[in-house]
Design a protein around this motif. Structure first.
Motif, PDB file in Angstrom:
ATOM      1  N   LEU A 211       0.821  -1.205   0.000  1.00 55.09           N
ATOM      2  CA  LEU A 211       0.000   0.000   0.000  1.00 55.09           C
ATOM      3  C   LEU A 211       0.856   1.256   0.000  1.00 55.09           C
ATOM      4  CD1 LEU A 211      -2.732  -1.092   2.578  1.00 55.09           C
ATOM      5  CD2 LEU A 211      -3.007  -0.870   0.097  1.00 55.09           C
ATOM      6  N   GLU A 212       1.940   1.228   0.758  1.00 59.90           N
ATOM      7  CA  GLU A 212       2.809   2.398   0.860  1.00 59.90           C
ATOM      8  C   GLU A 212       3.506   2.709  -0.455  1.00 59.90           C
ATOM      9  OE1 GLU A 212       5.993   4.149   4.091  1.00 59.90           O
ATOM     10  OE2 GLU A 212       6.007   2.005   3.670  1.00 59.90           O
ATOM     11  N   SER A 213       3.874   1.656  -1.187  1.00 59.74           N
ATOM     12  CA  SER A 213       4.645   1.849  -2.416  1.00 59.74           C
ATOM     13  C   SER A 213       3.783   1.977  -3.663  1.00 59.74           C
ATOM     14  CB  SER A 213       5.623   0.686  -2.601  1.00 59.74           C
ATOM     15  OG  SER A 213       4.928  -0.543  -2.740  1.00 59.74           O
ATOM     16  N   ASN A 214       2.455   1.813  -3.518  1.00 58.53           N
ATOM     17  CA  ASN A 214       1.582   1.814  -4.687  1.00 58.53           C
ATOM     18  C   ASN A 214       1.532   3.161  -5.389  1.00 58.53           C
ATOM     19  OD1 ASN A 214      -1.372   2.135  -5.913  1.00 58.53           O
ATOM     20  ND2 ASN A 214      -0.792  -0.035  -6.009  1.00 58.53           N
ATOM     21  N   GLY A 215       1.486   4.238  -4.615  1.00 58.04           N
ATOM     22  CA  GLY A 215       1.588   5.572  -5.221  1.00 58.04           C
ATOM     23  C   GLY A 215       0.282   6.298  -5.458  1.00 58.04           C
ATOM     24  N   THR A 216      -0.854   5.620  -5.401  1.00 52.22           N
ATOM     25  CA  THR A 216      -2.119   6.303  -5.640  1.00 52.22           C
ATOM     26  C   THR A 216      -2.667   6.875  -4.332  1.00 52.22           C
ATOM     27  OG1 THR A 216      -3.510   4.366  -5.268  1.00 52.22           O
ATOM     28  CG2 THR A 216      -2.624   4.672  -7.498  1.00 52.22           C
ATOM     29  N   ASP A 217      -3.478   7.924  -4.460  1.00 54.26           N
ATOM     30  CA  ASP A 217      -4.070   8.541  -3.267  1.00 54.26           C
ATOM     31  C   ASP A 217      -4.931   7.540  -2.507  1.00 54.26           C
ATOM     32  OD1 ASP A 217      -2.839  10.923  -3.871  1.00 54.26           O
ATOM     33  OD2 ASP A 217      -4.607  11.804  -4.849  1.00 54.26           O
ATOM     34  N   ALA A 218      -5.690   6.712  -3.243  1.00 56.52           N
ATOM     35  CA  ALA A 218      -6.565   5.745  -2.590  1.00 56.52           C
ATOM     36  C   ALA A 218      -5.759   4.742  -1.779  1.00 56.52           C
ATOM     37  CB  ALA A 218      -7.414   5.022  -3.633  1.00 56.52           C
ATOM     38  N   MET A 219      -4.682   4.247  -2.363  1.00 51.00           N
ATOM     39  CA  MET A 219      -3.872   3.259  -1.653  1.00 51.00           C
ATOM     40  C   MET A 219      -3.149   3.880  -0.464  1.00 51.00           C
ATOM     41  SD  MET A 219      -4.429   0.316  -2.803  1.00 51.00           S
ATOM     42  CE  MET A 219      -5.003  -0.619  -4.230  1.00 51.00           C
ATOM     43  N   ARG A 220      -2.734   5.126  -0.579  1.00 44.29           N
ATOM     44  CA  ARG A 220      -2.106   5.800   0.566  1.00 44.29           C
ATOM     45  C   ARG A 220      -3.108   5.957   1.706  1.00 44.29           C
ATOM     46  NH1 ARG A 220       0.981   8.664  -3.445  1.00 44.29           N
ATOM     47  NH2 ARG A 220      -0.651  10.244  -3.678  1.00 44.29           N
ATOM     48  N   ALA A 221      -4.363   6.235   1.357  1.00 42.28           N
ATOM     49  CA  ALA A 221      -5.395   6.352   2.389  1.00 42.28           C
ATOM     50  C   ALA A 221      -5.637   4.997   3.050  1.00 42.28           C
ATOM     51  CB  ALA A 221      -6.687   6.886   1.774  1.00 42.28           C
ATOM     52  N   HIS A 222      -5.687   3.939   2.242  1.00 41.24           N
ATOM     53  CA  HIS A 222      -5.828   2.597   2.803  1.00 41.24           C
ATOM     54  C   HIS A 222      -4.644   2.267   3.701  1.00 41.24           C
ATOM     55  CE1 HIS A 222      -9.309   1.938   0.445  1.00 41.24           C
ATOM     56  NE2 HIS A 222      -8.709   1.666  -0.705  1.00 41.24           N
ATOM     57  N   HIS A 223      -3.447   2.675   3.286  1.00 42.27           N
ATOM     58  CA  HIS A 223      -2.249   2.413   4.080  1.00 42.27           C
ATOM     59  C   HIS A 223      -2.373   3.029   5.470  1.00 42.27           C
ATOM     60  CE1 HIS A 223       1.846   3.501   5.533  1.00 42.27           C
ATOM     61  NE2 HIS A 223       2.098   2.255   5.195  1.00 42.27           N
ATOM     62  N   LEU A 224      -2.852   4.238   5.551  1.00 42.38           N
ATOM     63  CA  LEU A 224      -2.981   4.906   6.843  1.00 42.38           C
ATOM     64  C   LEU A 224      -3.978   4.179   7.740  1.00 42.38           C
ATOM     65  CD1 LEU A 224      -2.933   8.658   5.760  1.00 42.38           C
ATOM     66  CD2 LEU A 224      -1.110   7.380   6.909  1.00 42.38           C
ATOM     67  N   ARG A 225      -5.082   3.727   7.152  1.00 39.91           N
ATOM     68  CA  ARG A 225      -6.093   3.033   7.945  1.00 39.91           C
ATOM     69  C   ARG A 225      -5.588   1.660   8.404  1.00 39.91           C
ATOM     70  NH1 ARG A 225      -9.688   5.962   4.434  1.00 39.91           N
ATOM     71  NH2 ARG A 225      -9.545   4.366   2.816  1.00 39.91           N
ATOM     72  N   VAL A 226      -4.910   0.928   7.511  1.00 42.92           N
ATOM     73  CA  VAL A 226      -4.377  -0.376   7.890  1.00 42.92           C
ATOM     74  C   VAL A 226      -3.268  -0.223   8.922  1.00 42.92           C
ATOM     75  CG1 VAL A 226      -3.207  -2.456   7.060  1.00 42.92           C
ATOM     76  CG2 VAL A 226      -5.024  -1.421   5.688  1.00 42.92           C
ATOM     77  N   LEU A 227      -2.443   0.808   8.762  1.00 45.42           N
ATOM     78  CA  LEU A 227      -1.370   1.063   9.731  1.00 45.42           C
ATOM     79  C   LEU A 227      -1.953   1.386  11.103  1.00 45.42           C
ATOM     80  CD1 LEU A 227       1.673   1.383  10.228  1.00 45.42           C
ATOM     81  CD2 LEU A 227       1.443   3.782   9.549  1.00 45.42           C
ATOM     82  N   ASP A 228      -3.008   2.183  11.138  1.00 40.39           N
ATOM     83  CA  ASP A 228      -3.661   2.503  12.405  1.00 40.39           C
ATOM     84  C   ASP A 228      -4.225   1.241  13.056  1.00 40.39           C
ATOM     85  OD1 ASP A 228      -4.891   4.558  14.309  1.00 40.39           O
ATOM     86  OD2 ASP A 228      -6.683   3.509  13.594  1.00 40.39           O
ATOM     87  N   TYR A 229      -4.797   0.372  12.236  1.00 37.51           N
ATOM     88  CA  TYR A 229      -5.340  -0.889  12.744  1.00 37.51           C
ATOM     89  C   TYR A 229      -4.230  -1.747  13.323  1.00 37.51           C
ATOM     90  CZ  TYR A 229      -8.043  -5.260  12.735  1.00 37.51           C
ATOM     91  OH  TYR A 229      -8.670  -6.432  13.092  1.00 37.51           O
ATOM     92  N   ARG A 230      -3.101  -1.813  12.627  1.00 41.06           N
ATOM     93  CA  ARG A 230      -1.989  -2.633  13.135  1.00 41.06           C
ATOM     94  C   ARG A 230      -1.427  -2.057  14.431  1.00 41.06           C
ATOM     95  NH1 ARG A 230       3.838  -4.596  10.522  1.00 41.06           N
ATOM     96  NH2 ARG A 230       4.132  -6.211  12.089  1.00 41.06           N
ATOM     97  N   GLN A 231      -1.354  -0.726  14.515  1.00 36.97           N
ATOM     98  CA  GLN A 231      -0.835  -0.129  15.741  1.00 36.97           C
ATOM     99  C   GLN A 231      -1.743  -0.424  16.935  1.00 36.97           C
ATOM    100  OE1 GLN A 231      -0.463   3.936  14.382  1.00 36.97           O
ATOM    101  NE2 GLN A 231       1.680   3.659  13.764  1.00 36.97           N
ATOM    102  N   ARG A 232      -3.024  -0.630  16.654  1.00 37.22           N
ATOM    103  CA  ARG A 232      -3.983  -0.909  17.728  1.00 37.22           C
ATOM    104  C   ARG A 232      -4.028  -2.387  18.089  1.00 37.22           C
ATOM    105  NH1 ARG A 232     -10.377   0.995  17.775  1.00 37.22           N
ATOM    106  NH2 ARG A 232     -10.839   0.254  19.888  1.00 37.22           N
ATOM    107  N   TYR A 233      -3.965  -3.259  17.084  1.00 37.10           N
ATOM    108  CA  TYR A 233      -4.182  -4.684  17.325  1.00 37.10           C
ATOM    109  C   TYR A 233      -2.999  -5.573  16.921  1.00 37.10           C
ATOM    110  CZ  TYR A 233      -9.110  -3.306  17.688  1.00 37.10           C
ATOM    111  OH  TYR A 233     -10.289  -2.720  18.045  1.00 37.10           O
ATOM    112  N   GLY A 234      -1.959  -4.994  16.380  1.00 37.75           N
ATOM    113  CA  GLY A 234      -0.895  -5.800  15.808  1.00 37.75           C
ATOM    114  C   GLY A 234       0.024  -6.459  16.835  1.00 37.75           C
ATOM    115  N   VAL A 235       0.736  -7.484  16.360  1.00 37.23           N
ATOM    116  CA  VAL A 235       1.785  -8.144  17.136  1.00 37.23           C
ATOM    117  C   VAL A 235       3.111  -7.947  16.399  1.00 37.23           C
ATOM    118  CG1 VAL A 235       0.211  -9.831  18.154  1.00 37.23           C
ATOM    119  CG2 VAL A 235       1.381 -10.358  15.994  1.00 37.23           C
ATOM    120  N   ASN A 236       4.196  -8.181  17.091  1.00 35.15           N
ATOM    121  CA  ASN A 236       5.511  -7.853  16.535  1.00 35.15           C
ATOM    122  C   ASN A 236       6.015  -8.846  15.498  1.00 35.15           C
ATOM    123  OD1 ASN A 236       5.803  -5.489  18.036  1.00 35.15           O
ATOM    124  ND2 ASN A 236       6.583  -6.616  19.804  1.00 35.15           N
ATOM    125  N   ALA A 237       5.573 -10.097  15.556  1.00 33.65           N
ATOM    126  CA  ALA A 237       6.137 -11.091  14.629  1.00 33.65           C
ATOM    127  C   ALA A 237       5.037 -11.953  14.060  1.00 33.65           C
ATOM    128  CB  ALA A 237       7.173 -11.944  15.352  1.00 33.65           C
TER     129      ALA A 237
END
Length: 227
Positions: free
Chosen positions: A201-227
């Protein structure tokens, strides 16, 4: 035997394939754990011959890269059934012919009977499924494999969500994959992980994918694990 893709490249190609196939979607989706996820992966939408063939190629290449040794393949009902069969076909095409088996949900009371279909379970068994949410299918598979006198040895999945599992309705500090690996002692091979999706998502380059990247990143920061 020639393996054409390095693991990182393979993961990125798989994410692109899943997006193109409509299997990996972005929006707002409720998970089994009751969370609102910004993405959804539904392997049931790999629903034609060409997609299943390509999916099997990804599984086979990831397994060959992993170096995991196993003697046969097991597919838990229901999504694991076509996965086990097609992965076995692809591995045979690449020079590694292995038996496979699967289970049916209801025991058959005629013919050969029982709940297991295919080759007899023996040796080191690889369990093939799409994703792991709680590890329930893996635990059920382990019980069947052990009851048959074989050894549950490893698990192959398409996507590791890298997020906390839930127990009794509460988040726990490990993922289903970590539980299977660290508590049940099985090796786990994933074609791609949430980290690979974020990279895509980060490397895709489109505005839509960048927006998805931010939402997925926020989700991972809330629920993610390290490995």
């Amino acid at each position: 035997m020639v393996i054409s893709k390095a693991p990182d490249s393979l993961a990125q190609d798989f994410v692109q394939f899943a997006v193109d196939a409509g299997v990996l979607r972005f929006g707002e989706f409720k998970t089994k754990a009751g969370r609102m996820s910004p993405y959804f992966f539904n392997a049931g939408l790999f629903d034609d011959g060409a997609r299943m063939q390509r999916l099997a190629e990804f599984y086979a290449q990831a397994l060959l890269h992993s170096g995991i040794e196993f003697d046969m393949i097991f597919g838990p009902a229901y999504k694991g059934i076509p996965l086990a069969a097609t992965v076995a076909v692809e591995l045979a095409r690449q020079g590694r012919n292995l038996p496979f088996a699967y289970n049916r949900k209801e025991a058959k009371d005629h013919g050969e009977g029982g709940t297991l279909v295919g080759a007899p379970l023996k040796g080191r068994v690889l369990i093939v499924d799409d994703v792991m949410s709680a590890g329930t299918a893996v635990r059920e598979s382990i019980a069947m494999i052990q009851a048959a006198g074989a050894t549950p040895y490893a698990v192959a999945i398409a996507l590791d969500r890298q997020e906390m599992a839930t127990e009794n309705g509460r988040d726990v500090p490990h993922s289903a994959v970590q539980y299977v690996r660290d508590q049940l002692g099985l090796q786990v091979c994933a074609i791609a992980k949430l980290a690979d999706l974020l990279q895509y998502l980060e490397s895709n380059g489109t505005d839509a994918m960048r927006a998805h990247h931010l939402r997925v990143l926020d989700y991972r920061q809330r629920y993610g694990v390290n490995a």
